[in-house]
Motif scaffolding. Sequence first.
Motif, PDB file in Angstrom:
ATOM      1  N   UNK A 200      13.178  14.012  27.368  1.00  0.00           N
ATOM      2  CA  UNK A 200      13.241  13.269  26.099  1.00  0.00           C
ATOM      3  C   UNK A 200      12.526  14.005  24.979  1.00  0.00           C
ATOM      4  N   UNK A 201      12.904  13.693  23.755  1.00  0.00           N
ATOM      5  CA  UNK A 201      12.253  14.270  22.583  1.00  0.00           C
ATOM      6  C   UNK A 201      10.840  13.690  22.473  1.00  0.00           C
ATOM      7  N   UNK A 202       9.851  14.535  22.242  1.00  0.00           N
ATOM      8  CA  UNK A 202       8.465  14.059  22.178  1.00  0.00           C
ATOM      9  C   UNK A 202       7.974  13.951  20.731  1.00  0.00           C
ATOM     10  N   UNK A 203       8.917  13.812  19.811  1.00  0.00           N
ATOM     11  CA  UNK A 203       8.553  13.680  18.398  1.00  0.00           C
ATOM     12  C   UNK A 203       7.663  12.490  18.111  1.00  0.00           C
ATOM     13  N   UNK A 204       7.788  11.416  18.922  1.00  0.00           N
ATOM     14  CA  UNK A 204       6.978  10.227  18.687  1.00  0.00           C
ATOM     15  C   UNK A 204       5.500  10.488  18.949  1.00  0.00           C
ATOM     16  N   UNK A 205       5.197  11.541  19.702  1.00  0.00           N
ATOM     17  CA  UNK A 205       3.795  11.876  19.951  1.00  0.00           C
ATOM     18  C   UNK A 205       3.190  12.627  18.780  1.00  0.00           C
ATOM     19  N   UNK A 206       3.982  13.483  18.150  1.00  0.00           N
ATOM     20  CA  UNK A 206       3.475  14.239  16.998  1.00  0.00           C
ATOM     21  C   UNK A 206       3.364  13.343  15.763  1.00  0.00           C
ATOM     22  N   UNK A 207       4.084  12.226  15.765  1.00  0.00           N
ATOM     23  CA  UNK A 207       4.005  11.248  14.677  1.00  0.00           C
ATOM     24  C   UNK A 207       3.665   9.889  15.282  1.00  0.00           C
ATOM     25  N   UNK A 208       2.526   9.834  15.943  1.00  0.00           N
ATOM     26  CA  UNK A 208       2.107   8.654  16.709  1.00  0.00           C
ATOM     27  C   UNK A 208       1.820   7.468  15.800  1.00  0.00           C
ATOM     28  N   UNK A 209       2.540   6.392  16.037  1.00  0.00           N
ATOM     29  CA  UNK A 209       2.341   5.159  15.281  1.00  0.00           C
ATOM     30  C   UNK A 209       2.182   4.003  16.261  1.00  0.00           C
ATOM     31  N   UNK A 210       0.973   3.768  16.711  1.00  0.00           N
ATOM     32  CA  UNK A 210       0.751   2.724  17.726  1.00  0.00           C
ATOM     33  C   UNK A 210       0.993   1.332  17.161  1.00  0.00           C
ATOM     34  N   UNK A 211       1.315   0.417  18.045  1.00  0.00           N
ATOM     35  CA  UNK A 211       1.458  -0.979  17.649  1.00  0.00           C
ATOM     36  C   UNK A 211       0.063  -1.575  17.458  1.00  0.00           C
ATOM     37  N   UNK A 212      -0.198  -2.000  16.227  1.00  0.00           N
ATOM     38  CA  UNK A 212      -1.508  -2.563  15.907  1.00  0.00           C
ATOM     39  C   UNK A 212      -1.329  -4.011  15.464  1.00  0.00           C
ATOM     40  N   UNK A 213      -2.165  -4.922  15.938  1.00  0.00           N
ATOM     41  CA  UNK A 213      -1.988  -6.339  15.628  1.00  0.00           C
ATOM     42  C   UNK A 213      -2.410  -6.695  14.204  1.00  0.00           C
ATOM     43  N   UNK A 214      -1.950  -7.856  13.760  1.00  0.00           N
ATOM     44  CA  UNK A 214      -2.444  -8.444  12.514  1.00  0.00           C
ATOM     45  C   UNK A 214      -3.832  -9.003  12.792  1.00  0.00           C
ATOM     46  N   UNK A 215      -4.794  -8.650  11.950  1.00  0.00           N
ATOM     47  CA  UNK A 215      -6.160  -9.145  12.120  1.00  0.00           C
ATOM     48  C   UNK A 215      -6.605  -9.833  10.831  1.00  0.00           C
ATOM     49  N   UNK A 216      -7.134 -11.020  10.997  1.00  0.00           N
ATOM     50  CA  UNK A 216      -7.555 -11.843   9.862  1.00  0.00           C
ATOM     51  C   UNK A 216      -9.081 -11.917   9.852  1.00  0.00           C
ATOM     52  N   UNK A 217      -9.686 -11.579   8.690  1.00  0.00           N
ATOM     53  CA  UNK A 217     -11.140 -11.543   8.574  1.00  0.00           C
ATOM     54  C   UNK A 217     -11.635 -12.517   7.501  1.00  0.00           C
ATOM     55  N   UNK A 218     -12.893 -12.889   7.628  1.00  0.00           N
ATOM     56  CA  UNK A 218     -13.558 -13.630   6.558  1.00  0.00           C
ATOM     57  C   UNK A 218     -13.912 -12.649   5.446  1.00  0.00           C
ATOM     58  N   UNK A 219     -14.398 -13.141   4.320  1.00  0.00           N
ATOM     59  CA  UNK A 219     -14.745 -12.260   3.213  1.00  0.00           C
ATOM     60  C   UNK A 219     -15.914 -11.345   3.561  1.00  0.00           C
ATOM     61  N   UNK A 220     -16.729 -11.758   4.556  1.00  0.00           N
ATOM     62  CA  UNK A 220     -17.862 -10.936   4.980  1.00  0.00           C
ATOM     63  C   UNK A 220     -17.572 -10.167   6.271  1.00  0.00           C
ATOM     64  N   UNK A 221     -16.284  -9.997   6.594  1.00  0.00           N
ATOM     65  CA  UNK A 221     -15.894  -9.099   7.676  1.00  0.00           C
ATOM     66  C   UNK A 221     -15.923  -9.643   9.080  1.00  0.00           C
ATOM     67  N   UNK A 222     -16.009 -10.954   9.249  1.00  0.00           N
ATOM     68  CA  UNK A 222     -15.996 -11.564  10.587  1.00  0.00           C
ATOM     69  C   UNK A 222     -14.545 -11.822  10.996  1.00  0.00           C
ATOM     70  N   UNK A 223     -14.192 -11.424  12.214  1.00  0.00           N
ATOM     71  CA  UNK A 223     -12.822 -11.616  12.694  1.00  0.00           C
ATOM     72  C   UNK A 223     -12.539 -13.098  12.936  1.00  0.00           C
ATOM     73  N   UNK A 224     -11.493 -13.599  12.286  1.00  0.00           N
ATOM     74  CA  UNK A 224     -11.121 -15.007  12.412  1.00  0.00           C
ATOM     75  C   UNK A 224      -9.906 -15.216  13.316  1.00  0.00           C
TER      76      UNK A 224
END
Length: 308
Positions: free
Chosen positions: A46-70
């Motif tokens: 298979x083509x390994x282009x996805x490794x040279x342009x790695x874009x991992x699945x990252x979740x939506x994260x919601x924080x408070x105004x002072x940086x606490x994960x909600x």
Amino acid sequence: MAVVQSRASRWWNRVAIGLAGGLVAILLSALLVVGVALAVAYPNLPDIGSLTDYRPKLPLRVFSSDGVLLGEFGEERRNFVPISQIPQVMKDAVLAAEDARFYQHGGVDYKGVARAALENLRDARSQGASTITMQVARNFYLSTEKTFTRKIYEILLAMRIESVLNKDQILELYMNQIFLGQRASGFAAAAEIYFGKPLKDVTVAEAAMLAGLPKAPGTNNPIRNPKRARARQLYILDRMEENGFITAAQAQAARDEKLKLRGSTDTQRTHAEYVAETVRQLMFAQYGNETYTRGLNVYTTVKAADQE
């Protein structure tokens, strides 16, 4: 008597020559089969282009105004960390556990293969022969089915990956992509989930515990199976000491350290489920399904202390 011995000697010589010839024939046949398999497999890699342009699945994260994960939304719990920001103790623990010669081999550790073959005869805990590069190839492109054909593809892909990426890039992929149980993908997420701390703050003992997860995330899970996780941690600490990653004193201190696990439920998280869900709906309306994979960090006007 001398005649009998001479005949016996000639007979044994013929037997030895016959056995040697048979072994050579078997070896040549095996090499021929492997050669044919390599010739057939290589054009179909298979083509390994996805490794040279790695874009991992990252979740939506919601924080408070002072940086606490909600709140956090996504199939995979991952927090991408560049290799330069991964602490050395975490890298050393992973190398000790999975591939101590990672920076010396070219994707396939032939010495490691020979060592593993010998150790597997006497020690069930011995290392496997798959290098970190081979594991990257398997995790991104191949199934977990244990077949000769898959192993050939794994070896060839590892060699191709090594020709395109440098060692630090390969290790970065591995440490951010690997599944580590509790829906955690990557060691940064695992540090938060198991110990409630950022990856940069893990101790030697914690790093060894986390490094034990890739081999069997379910079996070596410290929350669900603390005895097996502890046994694996001690083995990795021994390996870290043997390979010179830590001193004997550091290894002993790590063995004696009492780990504080976060637990399967996080009772310390600020409860703001309504706020987090409102954010999720707003983001989904704008980004659709990419909401859960593109790594959006949303900061609200809510203050954690006021919410409490």
